[in-house]
Design a protein around this motif. Structure first.
Motif, PDB file in Angstrom:
ATOM      1  N   ASP A 101       0.832  -1.192   0.000  1.00 51.75           N
ATOM      2  CA  ASP A 101       0.000   0.000   0.000  1.00 51.75           C
ATOM      3  C   ASP A 101       0.867   1.242   0.000  1.00 51.75           C
ATOM      4  O   ASP A 101       2.020   1.210   0.418  1.00 51.75           O
ATOM      5  N   PHE A 136       0.286   5.662   0.776  1.00 54.17           N
ATOM      6  CA  PHE A 136      -0.648   6.734   1.105  1.00 54.17           C
ATOM      7  C   PHE A 136       0.128   8.020   1.310  1.00 54.17           C
ATOM      8  O   PHE A 136       1.331   8.016   1.568  1.00 54.17           O
ATOM      9  N   THR A 140       0.389   8.605  11.847  1.00 57.77           N
ATOM     10  CA  THR A 140      -0.331   7.933  10.762  1.00 57.77           C
ATOM     11  C   THR A 140       0.388   6.659  10.345  1.00 57.77           C
ATOM     12  O   THR A 140      -0.229   5.602  10.183  1.00 57.77           O
ATOM     13  N   ILE A 141       1.706   6.744  10.193  1.00 60.13           N
ATOM     14  CA  ILE A 141       2.498   5.572   9.796  1.00 60.13           C
ATOM     15  C   ILE A 141       2.460   4.515  10.889  1.00 60.13           C
ATOM     16  O   ILE A 141       2.256   3.330  10.628  1.00 60.13           O
ATOM     17  N   LYS A 191       0.178   4.027  13.187  1.00 59.50           N
ATOM     18  CA  LYS A 191      -1.172   3.457  13.276  1.00 59.50           C
ATOM     19  C   LYS A 191      -1.404   2.463  12.147  1.00 59.50           C
ATOM     20  O   LYS A 191      -1.980   1.392  12.359  1.00 59.50           O
ATOM     21  N   TYR A 192      -0.953   2.785  10.948  1.00 59.37           N
ATOM     22  CA  TYR A 192      -1.114   1.890   9.808  1.00 59.37           C
ATOM     23  C   TYR A 192      -0.424   0.547  10.080  1.00 59.37           C
ATOM     24  O   TYR A 192      -1.023  -0.516   9.924  1.00 59.37           O
ATOM     25  N   ASP A 220      -2.080  -1.431  12.920  1.00 58.01           N
ATOM     26  CA  ASP A 220      -3.309  -2.088  12.458  1.00 58.01           C
ATOM     27  C   ASP A 220      -3.008  -3.321  11.613  1.00 58.01           C
ATOM     28  O   ASP A 220      -3.633  -4.364  11.769  1.00 58.01           O
ATOM     29  N   LYS A 221      -2.037  -3.208  10.720  1.00 57.53           N
ATOM     30  CA  LYS A 221      -1.702  -4.318   9.821  1.00 57.53           C
ATOM     31  C   LYS A 221      -1.059  -5.492  10.548  1.00 57.53           C
ATOM     32  O   LYS A 221      -1.110  -6.616  10.063  1.00 57.53           O
TER      33      LYS A 221
END
Length: 89
Positions: A21, A23, A36-37, A39-40, A43-44
């Protein structure tokens, strides 16, 4: 600061070729971008990796990261008692 935007074609190629991905973030907002990084990736990896990036330089134009979260059984089990702590440096 250079504003680099990912093209939709690039995003498609990366997604279907590498199962990856991409973004966009505003790196001049260093805390928001780092969060943001983090959290991504968190989550993954179902929370297994939660502190991948701490600080970002505001002159950053791209941040490429890779993470692996392996969940499975090894053919030969690892016995942590057979290791020792080694300090480098």
């Amino acid at each position: 600061n250079c504003a680099l935007r990912l093209s939709s074609l690039w995003s498609l190629v990366v997604r279907y070729t590498y199962l990856a991905d991409g973004f966009n973030v505003n790196f001049t907002q260093t805390t928001d971008s780092a969060n943001t990084i983090k959290k991504y990736v968190e989550d993954k990896t179902n929370g297994k990796i939660d502190k991948l990036v701490e600080d970002l330089d505001p002159s950053t134009v791209m941040y490429l990261t890779s993470y692996i979260y392996y969940k499975g059984n090894w053919a030969t089990s690892f016995d942590p008692k057979l290791t020792e702590d080694v300090l480098c440096g």
